[in-house]
Design a protein around this motif. Structure first.
Motif, PDB file in Angstrom:
ATOM      1  N   GLY A   1     -57.639 -59.734 -57.676  1.00 53.14           N
ATOM      2  CA  GLY A   1     -59.002 -59.665 -57.639  1.00 53.14           C
ATOM      3  C   GLY A   1     -59.661 -58.600 -58.446  1.00 53.14           C
ATOM      4  N   ILE A   2     -60.968 -58.446 -58.825  1.00 47.45           N
ATOM      5  CA  ILE A   2     -61.474 -57.615 -59.506  1.00 47.45           C
ATOM      6  C   ILE A   2     -61.204 -55.995 -59.216  1.00 47.45           C
ATOM      7  N   PRO A   3     -61.390 -55.526 -58.219  1.00 49.46           N
ATOM      8  CA  PRO A   3     -60.850 -54.288 -57.769  1.00 49.46           C
ATOM      9  C   PRO A   3     -59.567 -53.668 -58.160  1.00 49.46           C
ATOM     10  N   ALA A   4     -58.697 -54.589 -57.820  1.00 46.53           N
ATOM     11  CA  ALA A   4     -57.329 -54.477 -58.442  1.00 46.53           C
ATOM     12  C   ALA A   4     -57.060 -54.304 -59.708  1.00 46.53           C
ATOM     13  N   CYS A   5     -57.822 -55.191 -60.474  1.00 45.37           N
ATOM     14  CA  CYS A   5     -57.490 -55.227 -61.966  1.00 45.37           C
ATOM     15  C   CYS A   5     -58.301 -54.183 -62.303  1.00 45.37           C
ATOM     16  N   VAL A   6     -59.234 -53.606 -61.945  1.00 48.06           N
ATOM     17  CA  VAL A   6     -59.861 -52.420 -62.313  1.00 48.06           C
ATOM     18  C   VAL A   6     -59.067 -51.437 -62.008  1.00 48.06           C
ATOM     19  N   GLY A   7     -58.325 -51.256 -60.943  1.00 44.32           N
ATOM     20  CA  GLY A   7     -57.452 -50.087 -60.746  1.00 44.32           C
ATOM     21  C   GLY A   7     -56.230 -50.002 -61.576  1.00 44.32           C
ATOM     22  N   THR A   8     -55.816 -51.100 -61.974  1.00 42.81           N
ATOM     23  CA  THR A   8     -54.619 -51.146 -63.109  1.00 42.81           C
ATOM     24  C   THR A   8     -55.177 -50.737 -64.512  1.00 42.81           C
ATOM     25  N   ALA A   9     -56.545 -50.883 -64.743  1.00 46.72           N
ATOM     26  CA  ALA A   9     -56.992 -50.383 -65.752  1.00 46.72           C
ATOM     27  C   ALA A   9     -57.337 -48.882 -65.972  1.00 46.72           C
ATOM     28  N   ARG A  10     -57.651 -48.390 -64.653  1.00 52.51           N
ATOM     29  CA  ARG A  10     -57.879 -47.140 -64.679  1.00 52.51           C
ATOM     30  C   ARG A  10     -56.477 -46.440 -64.918  1.00 52.51           C
ATOM     31  N   THR A  11     -55.474 -46.889 -64.202  1.00 52.65           N
ATOM     32  CA  THR A  11     -53.890 -46.230 -64.325  1.00 52.65           C
ATOM     33  C   THR A  11     -53.552 -46.203 -65.659  1.00 52.65           C
ATOM     34  N   ALA A  12     -53.612 -47.422 -66.477  1.00 54.25           N
ATOM     35  CA  ALA A  12     -53.496 -47.460 -67.758  1.00 54.25           C
ATOM     36  C   ALA A  12     -54.214 -46.333 -68.856  1.00 54.25           C
ATOM     37  N   ALA A  13     -55.337 -46.574 -68.515  1.00 54.89           N
ATOM     38  CA  ALA A  13     -56.456 -45.526 -69.222  1.00 54.89           C
ATOM     39  C   ALA A  13     -55.878 -44.117 -69.076  1.00 54.89           C
ATOM     40  N   ALA A  14     -55.389 -43.521 -67.699  1.00 54.34           N
ATOM     41  CA  ALA A  14     -55.062 -42.323 -67.467  1.00 54.34           C
ATOM     42  C   ALA A  14     -53.493 -42.243 -68.337  1.00 54.34           C
ATOM     43  N   ARG A  15     -52.778 -42.999 -68.506  1.00 53.06           N
ATOM     44  CA  ARG A  15     -51.661 -42.883 -69.141  1.00 53.06           C
ATOM     45  C   ARG A  15     -51.731 -42.647 -70.531  1.00 53.06           C
ATOM     46  N   ILE A  16     -52.739 -43.414 -70.963  1.00 55.84           N
ATOM     47  CA  ILE A  16     -52.933 -43.256 -72.567  1.00 55.84           C
ATOM     48  C   ILE A  16     -53.673 -41.915 -72.763  1.00 55.84           C
ATOM     49  N   LEU A  17     -54.616 -41.524 -71.875  1.00 60.02           N
ATOM     50  CA  LEU A  17     -55.247 -40.268 -72.134  1.00 60.02           C
ATOM     51  C   LEU A  17     -54.318 -39.166 -72.006  1.00 60.02           C
ATOM     52  N   ASP A  18     -53.414 -38.788 -71.163  1.00 60.57           N
ATOM     53  CA  ASP A  18     -52.281 -38.187 -70.977  1.00 60.57           C
ATOM     54  C   ASP A  18     -51.356 -38.100 -72.613  1.00 60.57           C
ATOM     55  N   HIS A  19     -51.197 -39.244 -72.735  1.00 59.68           N
ATOM     56  CA  HIS A  19     -50.337 -39.428 -74.046  1.00 59.68           C
ATOM     57  C   HIS A  19     -51.117 -38.678 -75.283  1.00 59.68           C
ATOM     58  N   LEU A  20     -52.539 -38.945 -75.523  1.00 63.68           N
ATOM     59  CA  LEU A  20     -53.194 -38.446 -76.334  1.00 63.68           C
ATOM     60  C   LEU A  20     -53.487 -36.863 -76.290  1.00 63.68           C
ATOM     61  N   SER A  21     -53.599 -36.603 -75.010  1.00 63.85           N
ATOM     62  CA  SER A  21     -53.653 -34.880 -74.870  1.00 63.85           C
ATOM     63  C   SER A  21     -52.437 -34.255 -75.327  1.00 63.85           C
ATOM     64  N   LEU A  22     -51.405 -34.803 -74.967  1.00 63.30           N
ATOM     65  CA  LEU A  22     -50.167 -34.222 -75.379  1.00 63.30           C
ATOM     66  C   LEU A  22     -49.857 -34.258 -77.050  1.00 63.30           C
ATOM     67  N   ARG A  23     -50.221 -35.181 -77.581  1.00 60.03           N
ATOM     68  CA  ARG A  23     -50.135 -35.390 -78.949  1.00 60.03           C
ATOM     69  C   ARG A  23     -51.335 -34.276 -79.777  1.00 60.03           C
ATOM     70  N   ALA A  24     -52.177 -34.102 -79.027  1.00 60.92           N
ATOM     71  CA  ALA A  24     -53.285 -33.026 -79.568  1.00 60.92           C
ATOM     72  C   ALA A  24     -52.869 -31.502 -79.538  1.00 60.92           C
ATOM     73  N   GLU A  25     -51.886 -31.309 -78.671  1.00 64.15           N
ATOM     74  CA  GLU A  25     -51.496 -29.774 -78.222  1.00 64.15           C
ATOM     75  C   GLU A  25     -50.589 -29.512 -79.517  1.00 64.15           C
TER      76      GLU A  25
END
Length: 467
Positions: A443-467
């Motif tokens: 369903g749409i909410p579940a797909c959006v939920g996976t998108a939020r999780t994936a985005a959080a993983r990438i943002l964490d990765h980018l923040s670590l690279r910036a340090e």
């Protein structure tokens, strides 16, 4: 890295990929450039609106769960809050044993909690009704590992509950078969009680009782159609969205990732600091094969079902009596080509006018032969269904056939473990994430939920690279 901006590429322009792009920009703003690459000619995947008899009607998903917040929250965030609307009625039926019979009150995905309501519905035969309460005296059915939906419920309540209640409800969601679908993945609330309760009937009563009286409508939609959501998300994300771009290869580099696009004789490359793969399982498997072969192998094993939606518009006087339910489901044991019907102009009052607009769903796992027919034949099947069940007279004033080849992932037994293995393998690759309908829900909410999780993983990765 482009200047001082990190570059994230999202592969796949369905709602999962677009939501991931939006979450990335929400978390990082202008510090990150986001590019979305979609192989098809338009964004949105299975969310699409087109006109039937001059009325804009969803061609794919036409609702999202209102009680799971991710979908409605995203709609509000991208400026569609005022367009959210709720069904005029949620009363539905099942066509079985020669008649339309009301969906019994007090059930959990077809698992009955109220024997009186079940008997009143007429869905189950007298013999089948006598079998259900035996659940309360039978020895426990121990569920230690994942099992099929049919195996567990049949052992507790008998075959008719599976065949005439559970099967059509699951088929309406997954277009799958209950003897293959995972209890853990498709009916998690039932699976949870199956590990601790002896009686499924008692457990179902508890689950029904846990639903708050003021929980509100189960589903919601948008006045302009759910198909309007992808475009709004894309615009709000500020991402560079490109259609008609197929990503053929994905390779790790010293700086991040290289994506290979374009025709084989004239390949083009795109550099990225991070990548989110938001495509269906088969396409994701091909992309991940070189860098995450274990994840690719697991994704390649996820089966997909194909289906078609035939939308018809009839004049009101074509029906001896106007439909009053939101629609009905058809159990596979009935042997009918149409598995579900939605009376869209009844379910969504804003579509009501001088026409009855309805959608007939055709195709389950194992019924691919039906979908090999021409559009005109599918329309004829839908018209025959209406004439037989609803008594329609004459021809529709307009029709539309929408085909979703390989559109629905099958959450077969062991699905949750498979998804865990995919994510574990992907986690070994910094700057890589996956999302979409293949993982935690279609369903749409579940797909959006996976998108939020994936985005959080990438943002964490980018923040670590910036340090």
């Amino acid at each position: 890295m482009e200047g001082n901006r990190a570059h994230v590429v999202v592969v796949g322009g369905g709602i999962s990929g677009l939501a991931a792009a939006w979450y990335i920009r929400q978390g990082a703003g202008e510090r990150v450039k986001v590019t979305v690459l979609e192989a098809g000619p338009r964004i949105g995947g299975k969310l699409h609106v087109s006109e039937v008899a001059g009325v804009s009607v969803d061609a794919g998903a036409e609702a999202m769960l209102a009680r799971r917040p991710e979908g409605t929250e995203l709609a509000r965030a991208v400026g569609l809050g005022d367009d959210l609307m709720f069904p005029g009625t949620t009363q539905s039926a099942i066509y079985t044993r020669g008649a339309l019979r009301p969906m019994p009150k007090g059930q959990v995905m077809g698992v009955p909690a109220d024997l009186t309501e079940l008997a009143k519905s007429g869905i189950i035969s007298p013999g089948g009704l006598l079998r259900v309460p035996l659940d309360q005296i039978l020895p426990p059915t121990l569920v230690r590992t994942d099992v099929s939906v049919a195996a567990y419920i049949r052992a507790r309540m008998g075959g008719e509950v599976v065949d005439r209640l559970v099967e059509p409800l699951l088929g309406g969601v997954y277009a799958g078969r209950s003897d293959m679908l995972s209890l853990e993945a498709t009916m998690p609330r039932v699976a949870a009680v199956a590990r601790s309760e002896r009686s499924l009937l008692t457990a179902a009563r508890h689950l029904v009782g846990e639903t708050p009286k003021d929980a509100g409508p189960v589903f919601t939609s948008l006045r302009s159609g759910v198909g309007a959501l992808p475009e709004a998300v894309a615009k709000a994300s500020g991402a560079d969205v490109r259609t008609g771009v197929t990503v053929r290869e994905l390779h790790r580099t010293e700086q991040g990732w290289r994506l290979v696009t374009g025709p084989v004789p004239r390949p083009e490359t795109l550099e990225a600091d991070a990548v989110i793969v938001a495509t269906p399982g088969p396409a994701a498997a091909r992309l991940l094969k070189a860098q995450a072969p274990k994840a690719a192998g697991e994704l390649a094993r996820i089966e997909y079902a194909s289906m078609a939606i035939v939308t018809l518009a009839y004049p009101l006087d074509a029906f001896p009596e106007p439909p009053v339910n939101s629609g009905y489901l058809v159990p596979p044991v009935e042997g009918r080509p149409v598995k579900a019907v939605t009376f869209s102009s009844v379910k969504w009052p804003h579509l009501a006018g001088d026409l009855v607009i309805l959608r007939c769903s055709i195709g389950r796992v194992g019924e691919e032969h039906l979908l090999q027919r021409e559009d005109v034949e599918l329309v004829s099947l839908a018209m025959a269904e209406m004439a037989d069940v609803m008594g329609t007279r004459g021809l529709p004033v307009d029709s539309r056939v929408t085909r979703w080849g390989g559109g629905l992932p099958q959450y077969n037994v062991g699905h949750l473990d498979r998804v865990a293995r995919v994510r574990a393998a992907v986690a070994m690759q910094p700057g890589l994430a996956v999302c979409g309908a293949a993982y935690d829900g279609i369903g749409i909410p579940a797909c959006v939920g996976t998108a939020r999780t994936a985005a959080a993983r990438i943002l964490d990765h980018l923040s670590l690279r910036a340090e």
